[in-house]
Design a protein around this motif. Sequence first.
Motif, short mmCIF file in Angstrom:
data_model
loop_
_atom_site.label_atom_id
_atom_site.label_comp_id
_atom_site.label_asym_id
_atom_site.label_seq_id
_atom_site.Cartn_x
_atom_site.Cartn_y
_atom_site.Cartn_z
N HIS A 100 0.79 -1.23 0.00
CA HIS A 100 0.00 0.00 0.00
C HIS A 100 0.82 1.29 0.00
O HIS A 100 0.44 2.23 -0.70
CB HIS A 100 -1.03 -0.02 1.13
N PRO A 101 1.94 1.37 0.73
CA PRO A 101 2.72 2.60 0.60
C PRO A 101 3.20 2.85 -0.83
O PRO A 101 3.29 3.99 -1.29
CB PRO A 101 3.91 2.37 1.54
N VAL A 102 3.47 1.78 -1.54
CA VAL A 102 3.91 1.89 -2.94
C VAL A 102 2.74 2.30 -3.82
O VAL A 102 2.84 3.24 -4.62
CB VAL A 102 4.51 0.54 -3.41
N ALA A 143 -1.52 -5.32 -13.69
CA ALA A 143 -1.29 -4.43 -14.84
C ALA A 143 -1.05 -3.00 -14.38
O ALA A 143 -0.23 -2.27 -14.95
CB ALA A 143 -2.47 -4.50 -15.81
N LYS A 144 -1.72 -2.64 -13.32
CA LYS A 144 -1.60 -1.27 -12.82
C LYS A 144 -0.44 -1.10 -11.83
O LYS A 144 0.27 -0.10 -11.87
CB LYS A 144 -2.91 -0.85 -12.14
N PHE A 145 -0.24 -2.10 -10.95
CA PHE A 145 0.67 -1.88 -9.82
C PHE A 145 1.98 -2.66 -9.85
O PHE A 145 2.91 -2.32 -9.13
CB PHE A 145 -0.05 -2.17 -8.51
N LYS A 146 2.09 -3.72 -10.66
CA LYS A 146 3.33 -4.50 -10.65
C LYS A 146 4.56 -3.66 -11.00
O LYS A 146 5.60 -3.80 -10.36
CB LYS A 146 3.21 -5.72 -11.54
N PRO A 147 4.48 -2.79 -12.00
CA PRO A 147 5.66 -1.97 -12.28
C PRO A 147 6.12 -1.14 -11.08
O PRO A 147 7.33 -1.00 -10.83
CB PRO A 147 5.21 -1.06 -13.45
N MET A 148 5.18 -0.64 -10.32
CA MET A 148 5.52 0.15 -9.14
C MET A 148 6.18 -0.73 -8.07
O MET A 148 7.15 -0.33 -7.43
CB MET A 148 4.27 0.81 -8.56
N LEU A 149 5.63 -1.93 -7.88
CA LEU A 149 6.14 -2.84 -6.84
C LEU A 149 7.46 -3.49 -7.24
O LEU A 149 8.14 -4.06 -6.38
CB LEU A 149 5.09 -3.91 -6.53
#
Length: 143
Positions: free
Chosen positions: A38-40, A133-139
Amino acid sequence: QYGKDDSIYPTDPKKRALVDRFLYYDMGLHETFRAWAHPVMKENALPDPEKKEKLHEAIDKLEQHFKRNSTKFVVGDSVSVADHTLACAITTYRELGVDLTRHPEVEAWLQRCADTMPGYEEICLEGARQMAAKFKPMLSRTK
């Protein structure tokens, strides 16, 4: 109403207590996931490797359960509501980049769930892929 028997949520008090235990485990697992993700996802923070390791430690509790009990599913050899809940959660974690090869018993169980549970692809996998698709690049970012 929908079950042909009581396997999804057993009437036997001991089996039902085990299902309930794993439903509570799922809540704790989700809290550990949230501490990492969640912080990411919400604050654009960099992923914290220590928090991801805590998630692996939490998943390892399920790994150890399968090693001790040699069951096909969480509470026996048929799918229960605990399998449904945990399968969707762990599928999401996997799709977001949590490497399950560290947890081979969990990986094998998840495959059994995918092969056995009606609606797994539409409910668990598709939702997990949309989230990834939305969050894996961020994580997946590093410092």
